[in-house]
Write a protein that holds these residues in place. Sequence first.
Motif, mmCIF file in Angstrom:
data_model
loop_
_atom_site.group_PDB
_atom_site.id
_atom_site.type_symbol
_atom_site.label_atom_id
_atom_site.label_comp_id
_atom_site.label_asym_id
_atom_site.label_seq_id
_atom_site.Cartn_x
_atom_site.Cartn_y
_atom_site.Cartn_z
ATOM 1 N N LEU A 6 -72.245 -65.192 -33.167
ATOM 2 C CA LEU A 6 -73.466 -65.311 -32.383
ATOM 3 C C LEU A 6 -74.539 -64.447 -33.051
ATOM 4 O O LEU A 6 -74.451 -63.217 -33.039
ATOM 5 N N GLU A 7 -75.538 -65.096 -33.637
ATOM 6 C CA GLU A 7 -76.624 -64.368 -34.293
ATOM 7 C C GLU A 7 -77.804 -64.151 -33.362
ATOM 8 O O GLU A 7 -78.520 -63.157 -33.464
ATOM 9 N N PHE A 9 -79.050 -65.411 -29.073
ATOM 10 C CA PHE A 9 -78.733 -66.182 -27.880
ATOM 11 C C PHE A 9 -79.442 -67.530 -27.893
ATOM 12 O O PHE A 9 -80.638 -67.626 -28.209
ATOM 13 N N GLN A 10 -78.654 -68.569 -27.572
ATOM 14 C CA GLN A 10 -79.143 -69.945 -27.440
ATOM 15 C C GLN A 10 -79.533 -70.588 -28.764
ATOM 16 O O GLN A 10 -79.977 -71.738 -28.784
ATOM 17 N N GLU A 11 -79.363 -69.866 -29.867
ATOM 18 C CA GLU A 11 -79.594 -70.443 -31.188
ATOM 19 C C GLU A 11 -78.268 -70.959 -31.751
ATOM 20 O O GLU A 11 -77.199 -70.511 -31.329
ATOM 21 N N PRO A 12 -78.320 -71.923 -32.695
ATOM 22 C CA PRO A 12 -77.079 -72.489 -33.216
ATOM 23 C C PRO A 12 -76.105 -71.422 -33.709
ATOM 24 O O PRO A 12 -76.503 -70.460 -34.382
ATOM 25 N N LEU A 13 -74.835 -71.597 -33.359
ATOM 26 C CA LEU A 13 -73.792 -70.685 -33.800
ATOM 27 C C LEU A 13 -73.392 -71.007 -35.237
ATOM 28 O O LEU A 13 -73.486 -72.156 -35.676
ATOM 29 N N TRP A 42 -69.567 -70.275 -23.704
ATOM 30 C CA TRP A 42 -70.897 -70.896 -23.608
ATOM 31 C C TRP A 42 -71.856 -69.967 -22.863
ATOM 32 O O TRP A 42 -73.002 -69.771 -23.283
ATOM 33 N N HIS A 43 -71.400 -69.402 -21.755
ATOM 34 C CA HIS A 43 -72.243 -68.458 -20.996
ATOM 35 C C HIS A 43 -72.678 -67.291 -21.882
ATOM 36 O O HIS A 43 -73.842 -66.878 -21.859
ATOM 37 N N CYS A 44 -71.737 -66.749 -22.646
ATOM 38 C CA CYS A 44 -72.061 -65.611 -23.517
ATOM 39 C C CYS A 44 -73.095 -66.019 -24.564
ATOM 40 O O CYS A 44 -74.050 -65.282 -24.837
ATOM 41 N N TRP A 45 -72.909 -67.188 -25.141
ATOM 42 C CA TRP A 45 -73.853 -67.714 -26.132
ATOM 43 C C TRP A 45 -75.241 -67.887 -25.517
ATOM 44 O O TRP A 45 -76.267 -67.638 -26.164
ATOM 45 N N GLN A 46 -75.307 -68.282 -24.255
ATOM 46 C CA GLN A 46 -76.591 -68.476 -23.583
ATOM 47 C C GLN A 46 -77.276 -67.163 -23.213
ATOM 48 O O GLN A 46 -78.453 -67.144 -22.867
#
Length: 355
Positions: A6-7, A9-13, A42-46
């Motif tokens: 995860l670079e 939040f909400q940006e492509p992984l 998904w929540h963490c990525w968001q």
Amino acid sequence: MQAVVLEAFQEPLEVQDVDRPEPESHGIVAKVDGCGVCRSDWHCWQGDWDWFGYRPDPPHVLGHEPCGTVVEVGSEVESVAEGDHIAIPFNFACGKCDLCRNGHENICENHVGLGFMNEAPGAFAEEVHVPNADINAVPLPDDISTDTAAGIGCRFMTSYHGMAHQGDVGGGDDVVVHGCGGIGLSAVHIADALGGNVVAVDLMDEKLEKAQELGAVETVNARDVDDPAKEVRDITDGGADISVDALGIKTTCQNAVRSLGKGGRHVQIGLTTSDEQGMIPLPTDEFVAKEIEFVGSLGLQPSRYSEMLDMIQTGKIDPTLLVDKTIDIHQVPDELAAMTDFETMGIPVCTEFAD
């Protein structure tokens, strides 16, 4: 080694090369044999869940549902050896606080969330570090296959705790599960195995069909009815004994509570999104008038894994029934992206981590 990073939040992984972990004196390093891809990732990525500390600082490796093989052991570890096959809970415990000493390791005072906190880089990677390994590395019986072990991560073991312990499901109990993603379908399967009569509620027919395959005696498509909670009360002749919100949004939580009869128990497993930020209005007068209980459920204590593993070994429950596909590490970002529109079903598991 390769890992999903995860670079922002909400940006492509991205799959990147990162340093391999080194074991702390109390920890071990495990080669990851399988890792479930979960909506919690998904929540963490968001960028959700900062309101209870599950928001790591990027860059950060995601993934919290692993099983693995021990490849390095810290000098102070006593009960885990190189070559052991292990299940790895996502909610790392310290093993020393009062809660841990009294069988509540899942809500340890010094809890660290694998993949969700800076202290614990995740398991969408070739290897993962497990701290306090004498409590957090759960040895697996020889007859538990890798495929089975890969399916018992967060969603399955959390649902086991929710149904067997917090919900206390028993023979003849009417159980309603709102939301048939990985947690919900696991809850259906486990509640059925514990003797419950399960009603599954969702918006997608294919998920409801899967729920029936896993033991649901009735299903309700919430799109097709005016009041899903009333449908459940009608099906259960006055209301369910136990309800589950497996998603964590206002609609499913409220409908689950309203599905209960008098003296019912609601089990909250789903965590909320940024829309709710942990705050959902509830019909408190119904709690009083019907003497309804509301209980939360987080993970599963390592000390109680043996119960779940015994049921797996005797064929009463089978995590592989929930695994809808296996993927490699390069497919993980797309699988998480599909969760934005609830396009996944069951438990996808990553089993290939190196090119």
